[in-house]
Structures are given as structure tokens and as C-alpha cells.
Design a protein around this motif. Structure first.
Motif, mmCIF file in Angstrom:
data_model
loop_
_atom_site.group_PDB
_atom_site.id
_atom_site.type_symbol
_atom_site.label_atom_id
_atom_site.label_comp_id
_atom_site.label_asym_id
_atom_site.label_seq_id
_atom_site.Cartn_x
_atom_site.Cartn_y
_atom_site.Cartn_z
ATOM 1 N N SER A 262 0.808 -1.221 0.000
ATOM 2 C CA SER A 262 0.000 0.000 0.000
ATOM 3 C C SER A 262 0.838 1.265 0.000
ATOM 4 C CB SER A 262 -0.956 0.012 1.199
ATOM 5 O OG SER A 262 -0.236 -0.097 2.414
ATOM 6 N N PHE A 263 2.028 1.219 0.570
ATOM 7 C CA PHE A 263 2.862 2.418 0.570
ATOM 8 C C PHE A 263 3.444 2.668 -0.815
ATOM 9 C CE2 PHE A 263 6.960 4.619 0.973
ATOM 10 C CZ PHE A 263 6.537 5.787 1.593
ATOM 11 N N TYR A 264 4.112 1.674 -1.376
ATOM 12 C CA TYR A 264 4.780 1.874 -2.657
ATOM 13 C C TYR A 264 3.820 1.842 -3.854
ATOM 14 C CZ TYR A 264 9.373 1.732 -0.505
ATOM 15 O OH TYR A 264 10.481 2.036 0.249
ATOM 16 N N ASP A 265 2.695 1.156 -3.695
ATOM 17 C CA ASP A 265 1.759 1.046 -4.805
ATOM 18 C C ASP A 265 0.647 2.084 -4.763
ATOM 19 O OD1 ASP A 265 3.218 -1.129 -5.615
ATOM 20 O OD2 ASP A 265 1.869 -2.611 -4.726
ATOM 21 N N TYR A 266 0.498 2.786 -3.631
ATOM 22 C CA TYR A 266 -0.559 3.801 -3.549
ATOM 23 C C TYR A 266 -0.079 5.105 -2.929
ATOM 24 C CZ TYR A 266 -4.710 6.364 -2.223
ATOM 25 O OH TYR A 266 -5.627 7.371 -2.072
ATOM 26 N N SER A 267 0.345 5.067 -1.667
ATOM 27 C CA SER A 267 0.679 6.312 -0.947
ATOM 28 C C SER A 267 1.787 7.100 -1.623
ATOM 29 C CB SER A 267 1.088 5.996 0.495
ATOM 30 O OG SER A 267 0.024 5.438 1.206
ATOM 31 N N LEU A 268 2.867 6.409 -2.003
ATOM 32 C CA LEU A 268 4.015 7.093 -2.591
ATOM 33 C C LEU A 268 3.688 7.712 -3.948
ATOM 34 C CD1 LEU A 268 6.959 7.921 -2.348
ATOM 35 C CD2 LEU A 268 7.612 5.674 -3.237
ATOM 36 N N PRO A 269 3.137 6.957 -4.896
ATOM 37 C CA PRO A 269 2.829 7.598 -6.190
ATOM 38 C C PRO A 269 1.819 8.732 -6.083
ATOM 39 C CG PRO A 269 2.060 5.308 -6.137
ATOM 40 C CD PRO A 269 2.925 5.497 -4.949
ATOM 41 N N GLU A 270 0.829 8.609 -5.176
ATOM 42 C CA GLU A 270 -0.124 9.707 -4.976
ATOM 43 C C GLU A 270 0.607 10.959 -4.488
ATOM 44 O OE1 GLU A 270 -3.604 10.327 -5.074
ATOM 45 O OE2 GLU A 270 -3.596 8.627 -6.449
ATOM 46 N N ALA A 271 1.537 10.775 -3.560
ATOM 47 C CA ALA A 271 2.285 11.907 -3.013
ATOM 48 C C ALA A 271 3.182 12.536 -4.076
ATOM 49 C CB ALA A 271 3.115 11.457 -1.810
ATOM 50 N N VAL A 272 3.786 11.715 -4.930
ATOM 51 C CA VAL A 272 4.664 12.240 -5.982
ATOM 52 C C VAL A 272 3.878 13.104 -6.962
ATOM 53 C CG1 VAL A 272 6.085 11.614 -7.964
ATOM 54 C CG2 VAL A 272 6.380 10.396 -5.803
ATOM 55 N N GLN B 185 2.568 18.704 -8.688
ATOM 56 C CA GLN B 185 1.600 19.785 -8.849
ATOM 57 C C GLN B 185 2.046 21.014 -8.056
ATOM 58 O OE1 GLN B 185 -1.259 20.341 -10.476
ATOM 59 N NE2 GLN B 185 -1.439 18.381 -11.534
ATOM 60 N N GLY B 186 2.499 20.794 -6.837
ATOM 61 C CA GLY B 186 2.960 21.917 -6.014
ATOM 62 C C GLY B 186 4.174 22.592 -6.608
ATOM 63 N N PHE B 187 5.154 21.805 -7.051
ATOM 64 C CA PHE B 187 6.357 22.355 -7.674
ATOM 65 C C PHE B 187 6.006 23.209 -8.894
ATOM 66 C CE2 PHE B 187 9.711 22.131 -10.867
ATOM 67 C CZ PHE B 187 10.835 22.499 -10.138
ATOM 68 N N GLY B 188 4.978 22.790 -9.609
ATOM 69 C CA GLY B 188 4.577 23.498 -10.830
ATOM 70 C C GLY B 188 4.006 24.879 -10.612
ATOM 71 N N LYS C 163 15.334 9.313 3.573
ATOM 72 C CA LYS C 163 14.596 8.089 3.260
ATOM 73 C C LYS C 163 14.892 7.650 1.820
ATOM 74 C CE LYS C 163 12.324 8.090 7.201
ATOM 75 N NZ LYS C 163 12.540 7.047 8.236
ATOM 76 N N SER C 164 14.868 6.344 1.615
ATOM 77 C CA SER C 164 15.175 5.812 0.281
ATOM 78 C C SER C 164 14.141 6.239 -0.751
ATOM 79 C CB SER C 164 15.253 4.282 0.329
ATOM 80 O OG SER C 164 14.021 3.733 0.770
ATOM 81 N N TYR C 165 12.894 6.451 -0.314
ATOM 82 C CA TYR C 165 11.853 6.830 -1.275
ATOM 83 C C TYR C 165 11.969 8.292 -1.719
ATOM 84 C CZ TYR C 165 9.474 8.548 2.978
ATOM 85 O OH TYR C 165 9.158 9.197 4.151
ATOM 86 N N GLY C 166 12.859 9.049 -1.083
ATOM 87 C CA GLY C 166 13.029 10.445 -1.480
ATOM 88 C C GLY C 166 13.410 10.607 -2.932
ATOM 89 N N LYS C 167 14.148 9.619 -3.468
ATOM 90 C CA LYS C 167 14.582 9.708 -4.867
ATOM 91 C C LYS C 167 13.399 9.684 -5.832
ATOM 92 C CE LYS C 167 15.403 4.695 -5.016
ATOM 93 N NZ LYS C 167 16.446 3.636 -5.096
ATOM 94 N N TRP C 168 12.264 9.063 -5.418
ATOM 95 C CA TRP C 168 11.084 9.048 -6.274
ATOM 96 C C TRP C 168 10.597 10.475 -6.537
ATOM 97 C CZ3 TRP C 168 7.252 4.853 -7.254
ATOM 98 C CH2 TRP C 168 7.811 3.586 -7.109
ATOM 99 N N PHE C 169 10.631 11.288 -5.509
ATOM 100 C CA PHE C 169 10.194 12.675 -5.654
ATOM 101 C C PHE C 169 11.187 13.464 -6.510
ATOM 102 C CE2 PHE C 169 8.171 11.213 -1.769
ATOM 103 C CZ PHE C 169 6.904 11.747 -1.860
ATOM 104 N N LEU C 170 12.465 13.325 -6.219
ATOM 105 C CA LEU C 170 13.484 14.108 -6.920
ATOM 106 C C LEU C 170 13.586 13.715 -8.389
ATOM 107 C CD1 LEU C 170 16.228 14.214 -4.136
ATOM 108 C CD2 LEU C 170 14.568 15.981 -4.753
#
Length: 759
Positions: A680-690, A695-698, A720-727
Motif C-alpha cells: 500500500s505504501f509503494y503502490d498507492y501512498s508514494l505515487p499519490e504523493a509524488v 503539482q505543487g512544484f509546478g 529516506k530511500s523513497y526520497g529519490k522518487w520525488f526528486l
């Protein structure tokens, strides 16, 4: 004058609507030169093409041309296209031109194309800015229509009823508040309330509820205003148009009414497509609120200084009809019974909601910190099988019994209209149809209530929201379907040959898999789906600096709000540039505001905050005008806010926008992912947050001359390791800054660089 002599001017009938382009009845098809669709579209965007020649200041953008080519292929190849294109790409014209060329018959086209947006701003931009430009430059003329939901348009029949007998329809306060509508109606050709300077927010939604177009009260061809009806005219034009501009809400309203609004279409463009799932859930779900009941009952009977409502209108009409004494007595008896049932329903509904608030508030407190507050309201998920819920469900007869009595009274009145003596009366106000509509509405209220009390569908998630104030008993109940993907495949995609879904944020780390799965374009549908990401025309390397202050405490730390406020203050005072700070929590935003309000006031810097100072539109306008102001925003400020130039040069993202996992809908979605064997984190929460993060960066870079700095105060990006998904999802490299003094130095260096553009 007195109430008895209070009169409104007569209704003026509308002329040709201004929300139409092209004559409804002409034939715009001119001779064609046999040019293929691909070549026809290419000529618009090529060097020396129609746009460069016909549009002063137009700049060729290879990204726009490439995007238009992909969209053209989707039309000619009957494909589904996921098209990601950020600000500055010019995606509106990139899909309008192929849609126009296809719809007017170039190649194998000649079909109506429906274009749906999420925001009113984009809808108006397409129709009042982009399409007139297209019309000016197009070789062949075309027809287009701007179409909104019924509730946006004035109903001339209902309006005439109110004007002819305001005493029975409007309270004294409402008669004063309705005055702006009088002048607007004399001038409007569309009947669209958005034209009125005093919108429904300005004069009460309860007034607008009495006069807007509503399918439940529509008399169709029996209405004396039928040939002049605003809704009929615009829908007739839309069905004969080449291009129809709608919004996502109307798209699903059309689906819910078996496509009675838009008619047949097979080509659809969905802009702002990242909002598709959310709107689908809203329109396919159910709700039950005290204010919904109040609005319904107020139409039947309400006593202020004077009595108003359908029952009072019916009594007055019967009196004018000069019926025989026994018949008149029978009508009065039925109205008396119905009026008393209406009063009792409202009294008992309030009592039930009071009990519900007490019971649910007590249960909420017992659950402790498991639940949180969102936008000021406490939410909690529930199931009908829960023991704690049974106590509430058992009390349902408190209000359903008088509501059933009211329903019976309405049915008795409806039956009375079928009697011989009633049929002889000319009911100008169409009372039989009004009563029938109110019966259907009350039956829907009761059905929704019972479904929400039962709450046993595995495919739905149910939750309640407690009121913000302890003195209020405005608890609200909601039920929303969980699996939107299957529903979209069933009700939307199956009838389409081409569907272009466009947004600035559809991909996560360069892949479209997550979005495809959320909206049902995976599995077997994936064979029809093409994805394309247009490059950006902006030079982010020179226009933008992305800084991560690693010295900030963790967002979960109790000192985070104070530290964030201190840094915002330091930056605002040092640089005095337009600064937008985005929050994920209203509570944290409010804390920061409390820290900042006095220090910034002493420095002469305006501090604005969402939810406190004014509406989002007014707030954004004030922010644009004061180029040294600081705006704190959450929720809707993460997207749809366009502030180019000096007004916004510093963007601060306080925290990564993960959804709150205890939010009822979020929790249910996460459970569904886990039950299916996913994470649920990697398949839902993380992509939703990205997607939300992008949108915010834009918000910062909106134009080729814009320059600015983005600060991300959430150190999880680097810890956190998932930080790279955002960057990886951003078009610019980041820099980690370990000290505040170095941060100020880096920002100063950026704004003082030789590349700085003078605005």
C-alpha cells in the motif's frame, strides 16, 4: 412598498446565447483539398504555419508540435492517449487543433469531439480565448458550445413563478438579496449564473435552488418558455457542434443520465485528467446531511416572518380556482396534514442529528489518536456491522417516521391532482409535476439514509464527519465506491473510439503505470493505450534553483512548525519577494501563521492565509498585487494557482504531501491494495504523493521569463530511500544545504546572478 404591493418586472426572453460559436443551423463544411489529418495539423505548428503567421508574438515550440502530432495519431488511429505536458507547452492548442481538424471532416473525421476540463478557469479559457483564436485562423468555420450542468442555468419558468408571487416564494430577507438577479436577467443571453456579479455565494444558495434549472421540475415541451429555455438552446447547439467544451462534473452527470445531455459521441479529450478519479468518486457516491434535509423541506414549507414554500403556493392557487366548498376543504385538509408532517420531519431530523453527534463524538473520543482532523472536520470510517453503530441505526425511526408521513401526504396530494375536478383547473405553476418531483427527491433521501445506515457493501467505503464546533450537530455521512477503474471501463471507455487524457502530472518517475491502474486503462485496455510525455519549453536549470535545508527538524518533531515559521520569516524579511508556502496540514499552517503574523506585520510584509482572509480567488488576486507578500496555503493551493512573474519568486514546500493514512477513504484504498497482494505504501501512498508534489512544484515557473527558488523543508527527501522518487520526478537537480547562513547565501547568489531577468 408593503409586501402586498411588492412587484418584480416581467421576465425578458433571451436572444442567441453568447456561449455558442457558429450558427446552429448553418452548414460550415467547405470544400476540402484532400489534405490528410496529419498534414493539416502539421501546417498549424510548422515554421511559417498558421499559428506563427496569424498570432502576433507566437513562438514555435517543438514540444507543442510533437504533442499535437501524438494527439493527431490518437484521433486517426482510434487510440487512447495519456499525454503529459507541463506549463508552457501549449497543450490546449495542441489538442484543440487536431480536434478541430478531425471534427470538421479532414481525413476520415467529421465527428463531434467533446472536451472536458476540471476547473472553470480552464473551461472559460478554452471557450473565450483559445476557440475564438482558432475560429479566426481556421480555413473552415466550425460550431462550438460551452456547456455546463443544469444547476448553472436560470429556469425561466421557475423564475417567473417567483416573480409573479414573491410573497409565497421568498422570505423578506431573500427579496432584498435577489435584487442583483433582476438586473442580470434583463441582460443575460445565456442564463449562466457565473455571469452574475453577485454569485450564489453572494445571495444565498437557497434562493438559487428555487430558480435554477432542475430536471425534476422540467416540463419540457409543455413549458411556455420551452422555445426560449437556456438549457434547451445550449444543449441543442452542443449536439450540432463540432466541439463541445464541458467539465468533469457534467461528464459524469451525462453518464448518470444515460447520456441524455451530450447525446452520442465517440471522441473525448479529458484535460486536467489527474482529477478524473476523484470526480468519478464524488458523482458515483452518496451522502446524507442535515443541510440537505433543510434545503429540501424549505422548498415545501418554511415560516420566517411569512410562510413560504410549495404548500403555501398550492393553497393560494386552490383559493384562486374558486372550487366548491367540499373540494376546497379537502385540499386544505391535505395541505394542513402535509405542512404538519413537514414541520415534524424537520424537528425530528434535528433531534436525530443531535443524538448522532453525541453518540459519534463519544465513540470518536474513545478511539483516541487513531483518527485525525482534516480541514477542521474529524472523520471516521464505519461499517453497519459495528456494535457501536447499531445504537445509532436503531434510532433511525426518530426522523424516518415523520418523513414517511410527509411522503404519504405528498402522494395523497399527487393523487388528488388526478381527480376529475382538479383536472379541470389550469395549474399555471405546474403543481402536479412539482409534487411528483418532491416525492422522488424524498424517496432518494430515505434510500440514501438507509443505505448509509446499513453500510454493508464491500465495494464501498463509509465514513462520517463530525462538526467543527462543539455546539453544532452538523454531522455528515458519506459512501463512495472503491473501485473506480472497473466503473470507468464500464460506463465511459467502452463507448469511445478515441480518448486523450492530458495533464501536467500523470507519470511517477517517468512511468504512467500508476495512473493507468487508477483510472482503468491497464489490463486488456492497455493494448489501446499510448503514453507520451512532452518535454518542457522551460530551461529549469537557469530559471529555477531547488534547495533542501537539511538542518530542519523532522516534520514529525514537535518543533517543526516553529522552525518552519522562523525560516519563512527569515526569507521573507531578507528578500521581500512574493513567497508561497504550501502545507499539508491546516493545523501546522495555522501554527505558522500565529508565529509569523506579528513579526511580518512589524516589517510591513503582508501575510495571507487560506481559509482566513478571503476566498481562494480573492486571496490569489491580493497575492499577485503585492509582490513582497507571503501566502500560506494548503489543499487547493497545490494546484490550479497561476501566479507568474515577480508576484511569486519563492516557493516553500513545508512537507511531502502524503495523504493522511487514517483518512477513511485513503485507509480503505490502502487496505484494498494490501488485500490484492500489493504494497500500500509503494503502490498507492508514494505515487499519490509524488503526483501531488509535482503539482505543487509546478506553481513556481509559469512562463519562460519566470525565475525563482524552491525550498523543500522535509528532510525525508534525503534521509529516506523513497526520497529519490520525488526528486526523479522533477525537471531540476537539487542541492542539499546544511546551514541557514549558506541557504540565504545560495538564494542571494541565484537572484543576483547575471542571468536574472528584469520583470
Amino acid at each position: 412598498g408593503t409586501v402586498e404591493t411588492f412587484h418584480f418586472p416581467p421576465v425578458l426572453l433571451p436572444e442567441t446565447p453568447v456561449n455558442c460559436i457558429g450558427d446552429v443551423y448553418d452548414n460550415p463544411d467547405a470544400e476540402r483539398d484532400g489534405t490528410s489529418l496529419t498534414e493539416a495539423v502539421r501546417r498549424w505548428f510548422a515554421a511559417g504555419g498558421k499559428l506563427e503567421k496569424g498570432l502576433p508574438g507566437y513562438e514555435l515550440r517543438k514540444e507543442q508540435a510533437a504533442l499535437s502530432s501524438e494527439i493527431t495519431s490518437a484521433f486517426s488511429g482510434s487510440a487512447f492517449l495519456l499525454a503529459e505536458a507541463g506549463t508552457g507547452t501549449g497543450k490546449s492548442l495542441a489538442y484543440l487543433v487536431p480536434a478541430y481538424e478531425f471534427a470538421t471532416g479532414t481525413g476520415n473525421g467529421g465527428e463531434n469531439v467533446v472536451i472536458s476540463t476540471h476547473t472553470k478557469n480552464l473551461q472559460d479559457q478554452l471557450f473565450y480565448k483559445d476557440l475564438p483564436l482558432l475560429q479566426k485562423l481556421a480555413k473552415r468555420p466550425f460550431r462550438a458550445a460551452l456547456l455546463k450542468g443544469r444547476a448553472n442555468y436560470l429556469c425561466l419558468h421557475r423564475w417567473q413563478q417567483v416573480l409573479s408571487e414573491p410573497t409565497y416564494h421568498l422570505s423578506p430577507a431573500e427579496r432584498d438579496a435577489v435584487l442583483p438577479l433582476l438586473f442580470w436577467q434583463l441582460l443575460t443571453s445565456t442564463g449562466d449564473i457565473s455571469e452574475c456579479a453577485s454569485s450564489p455565494e453572494g445571495f444565498s444558495r437557497f434562493i438559487w435552488d428555487k430558480i435554477h434549472s432542475d430536471s425534476r421540475f422540467c416540463m419540457n415541451q409543455q413549458c411556455r418558455f420551452f422555445d426560449r429555455c437556456y438549457v434547451k438552446k445550449i444543449r441543442d447547439h452542443a449536439k450540432k457542434s463540432h466541439l463541445t467544451v464541458i467539465n468533469h462534473s457534467l461528464l459524469f452527470s451525462d453518464i448518470n443520465t444515460d447520456h441524455s445531455i451530450l447525446g452520442s459521441y465517440e471522441r473525448l479529450v479529458i484535460d486536467e485528467a489527474h482529477q478524473l478519479e476523484k470526480v468519478a468518486q464524488q458523482y458515483l457516491g452518496i451522502e446524507f446531511t442535515l443541510w440537505g434535509i433543510k434545503g429540501f423541506l424549505g422548498h415545501l414549507y418554511e415560516r420566517d416572518r411569512f410562510e413560504t414554500g410549495l404548500f403555501i403556493q398550492l393553497r393560494a392557487a386552490a383559493k384562486k380556482a374558486k372550487l366548491a366548498s367540499p373540494q376546497r376543504k379537502r385540499i386544505d385538509e391535505l395541505i394542513d396534514i402535509a405542512t404538519e408532517a413537514c414541520v415534524q420531519t424537520w424537528i425530528q431530523a434535528q433531534s436525530w442529528f443531535q443524538q448522532a453527534t453525541v453518540i459519534l463524538s463519544s465513540g470518536y473520543r474513545e478511539q483516541g489518536t487513531k483518527n485525525n482532523t482534516y480541514a477542521g472536520r474529524k472523520k471516521a470510517r464505519y461499517r453497519g456491522s459495528q456494535k457501536s453503530w447499531q445504537k445509532l441505526a436503531e434510532a433511525d425511526e426518530l426522523w424516518t417516521e415523520p418523513a414517511e408521513n410527509l411522503l404519504l401526504s405528498l402522494k395523497n396530494i399527487a393523487a388528488l391532482f388526478q381527480s376529475a375536478f382538479m383536472k379541470e383547473i389550469d395549474w399555471q405553476a405546474d403543481f402536479p409535476n412539482q409534487v411528483k418531483s418532491r416525492i422522488e427527491e424524498l424517496e432518494e433521501f430515505l434510500a440514501n439514509f438507509r443505505e448509509l445506515m446499513k453500510a454493508d457493501s464491500e465495494d464501498f467505503v463509509y465514513w462520517y464527519e463530525l462538526p467543527q464546533s462543539e455546539r453544532s450537530y452538523d454531522v455528515r455521512f458519506y459512501g463512495v465506491p472503491l473501485n473506480i477503474a472497473d466503473r470507468l471501463r464500464e460506463v465511459l471507455y467502452g463507448r469511445l473510439r478515441t480518448c486523450v487524457l492530458s495533464s501536467a502530472t500523470l507519470s511517477v518517475a517517468g512511468k504512467f503505470d500508476y495512473y493507468s491502474s487508477r483510472v482503468g486503462l491497464n489490463g486488456e485496455m492497455s493494448e489501446r493505450v499510448i503514453s507520451y510525455a512532452a518535454g518542457s519549453p522551460f530551461d529549469f536549470r537557469s530559471q529555477c534553483r531547488l534547495l533542501i535545508p537539511s538542518f530542519m527538524p523532522d516534520p514529525s518533531d514537535a518543533s517543526f512548525a516553529e522552525s518552519a515559521a522562523a525560516l519563512i520569516q527569515k526569507i521573507a524579511v531578507t528578500f521581500r519577494k512574493g513567497t508561497l508556502s504550501l502545507f499539508t496540514s491546516y493545523a501546522v499552517m495555522k501554527q505558522c501563521h500565529e508565529y509569523l503574523v506579528q513579526p511580518l506585520k512589524e516589517q510591513g510584509i503582508a501575510l495571507l492565509m487560506q481559509g482566513q482572509d478571503s476566498s481562494r480567488t480573492a486571496l490569489t488576486s491580493r497575492f499577485r498585487q503585492d509582490i513582497s507578500s507571503v501566502l500560506l496555503g494548503t489543499d487547493s493551493f497545490w494546484e490550479g494557482v497561476d501566479v507568474p512573474g515577480e508576484a511569486l519568486e519563492i516557493l516553500i514546500i513545508t512537507k511531502l504531501p502524503f495523504e493522511v493514512p487514517s483518512d477513511p477513504l485513503v485507509a480503505a484504498k490502502m487496505e484494498r491494495v494490501d488485500q490484492a497482494g500489493g504494497n500500500s505504501f509503494y503502490d498507492y501512498s508514494l505515487p499519490e504523493a509524488v503526483i501531488r508534489f509535482r503539482q505543487g512544484f509546478g506553481r513556481l515557473i509559469r512562463h519562460k521569463n519566470d525565475r525563482g527558488v524552491v525550498l523543500i523543508l522535509d528532510n525525508r527527501l534525503i534521509s529516506k530511500s523513497y526520497g529519490k522518487w520525488f526528486l526523479k520526478s522533477l525537471p531540476v537537480e537539487s542541492s542539499v544545504v546544511k546551514q541557514e547562513s549558506k541557504l540565504i547565501e545560495d538564494i542571494s547568489s541565484f537572484f543576483m546572478s547575471d542571468q536574472t531577468v528584469s520583470h
